[in-house]
Scaffold this active site. Structure first.
Site, short mmCIF file in Angstrom:
data_model
loop_
_atom_site.label_atom_id
_atom_site.label_comp_id
_atom_site.label_asym_id
_atom_site.label_seq_id
_atom_site.Cartn_x
_atom_site.Cartn_y
_atom_site.Cartn_z
N TYR A 118 98.67 47.00 15.69
CA TYR A 118 99.06 45.86 16.51
C TYR A 118 100.02 46.31 17.62
CZ TYR A 118 97.29 43.10 12.55
OH TYR A 118 96.52 42.56 11.55
N THR A 144 101.05 38.51 12.33
CA THR A 144 101.75 38.91 13.56
C THR A 144 100.84 39.54 14.61
OG1 THR A 144 102.30 41.09 12.62
CG2 THR A 144 103.90 39.31 12.26
N TRP A 145 99.53 39.48 14.41
CA TRP A 145 98.62 40.10 15.36
C TRP A 145 98.88 39.58 16.77
CZ3 TRP A 145 92.58 39.32 15.39
CH2 TRP A 145 91.99 40.30 16.20
N ASP A 164 102.86 39.96 7.47
CA ASP A 164 101.82 40.98 7.60
C ASP A 164 101.82 41.55 9.02
OD1 ASP A 164 99.06 42.18 6.70
OD2 ASP A 164 98.72 41.28 8.67
N TYR A 171 92.92 36.62 6.72
CA TYR A 171 93.45 36.66 8.08
C TYR A 171 92.61 35.75 8.97
CZ TYR A 171 89.95 40.21 9.72
OH TYR A 171 88.82 40.90 10.08
#
Length: 278
Positions: A54, A20-21, A49, A192
């Site tokens: 973020y 979800t960055w 995640d 990631y």
């Protein structure tokens, strides 16, 4: 390709989750991003995640909204800033994350990267959260081999349930020593940016393999990450179409010829390299 990964303690989680960055930072995109996350859960990508870093909490708030009425079926991961990871600070940071995420517990809570606070303090904070039922498992992120050894030397440090690292076709350094170290101890690697945020170098090999499997180059790159046992991938997808594309990678089975061609185009490391971060 295994579609599930076992974490320490025996629980199994999906190998393909959702990152979800940079989500939740633009209110105009919020409805589309929530729809994408919910679709991913519906399609079986039930590990999500996020992190307090973020959007300085805005991403956790978006995830909390997306998980309304869906929380029970999700393995929820968040991360704590290193400067918040003291014995007391990690508990307070977790409480803030729980409020933003609209939940009473995290399934996995990670130290975002190594910091200056002694690991013994952070582990003590994690264990206090676990005893209180606020987290179910804890782990780390961006820890290289030496840092993992330091963690395991701390009392209780060997309970670590995952190490989230940068790993993709153009960042194969962890294969030399870090990933074998983790595998030997049953600690999953959570990859990631598994397709380098869509910036992988152009490769004729990838394009040829993609044609063979009726897929895209990015799907092949993601399938390559997922082909390795004990690896969880968390690509971000902010649209429904992208979510469906990611989900289809689970059905791609790369053969020995594919893997050999990829190794020629993206050679594995011949020596140790420091762990990279983005």
């Amino acid at each position: 390709m295994a579609d599930r990964v076992r974490i320490p303690g025996g629980e199994e989680v999906v190998a393909l989750g959702q990152g979800t960055w940079r989500m939740g930072e633009d209110r105009g995109r919020r409805p589309r991003e929530i729809t994408a996350l919910r679709l991913g859960i519906e399609l079986g990508m039930t590990l999500i995640d996020t992190a307090e870093m973020y959007g300085e909490g805005r991403t956790e708030e978006l995830v909390g909204e997306a998980l309304a009425e869906l929380r029970q079926g999700v393995f929820l991961v968040s991360k704590v800033y290193p400067h918040n990871a003291s014995r007391k600070g990690v508990v307070e940071a977790c409480e803030r994350s729980l409020r933003r995420l609209r939940t009473d517990r995290l399934d996995l809570y990670l130290l975002h990267w190594p910091g200056s606070i002694p690991l013994a303090e952070t582990v003590a904070g994690f264990e206090a959260l676990a005893r209180a039922g606020k987290i179910r498992h804890w782990g780390v992120s961006n820890f290289d081999t030496g840092e993992m050894e330091e963690l395991f030397a701390v009392p209780g440090g060997d309970v670590c349930a995952a190490n989230q690292i940068l790993y993709n076709l153009s960042r194969r350094g962890p294969e030399h020593d870090l990933m074998p170290w983790l595998a030997a101890r049953g600690v999953p690697a959570m990859a990631y940016s598994p397709i380098e945020q869509g910036r992988l170098p152009r490769s004729g090999a990838l394009e040829e393999i993609a044609k063979k499997h009726r897929a895209t180059s990015y799907q092949i790159a993601l399938a390559w990450v997922l082909r390795r046992p004990g690896v969880i991938a968390i690509p971000k997808a902010a649209t429904a179409e992208h979510v469906r594309e990611n989900r289809r990678t689970i059905d791609i089975a790369l053969d020995e010829d594919d893997l050999a061609a990829i190794d020629r185009a993206f050679p594995p490391p011949k020596r140790r390299k420091p762990l990279e971060m983005i």
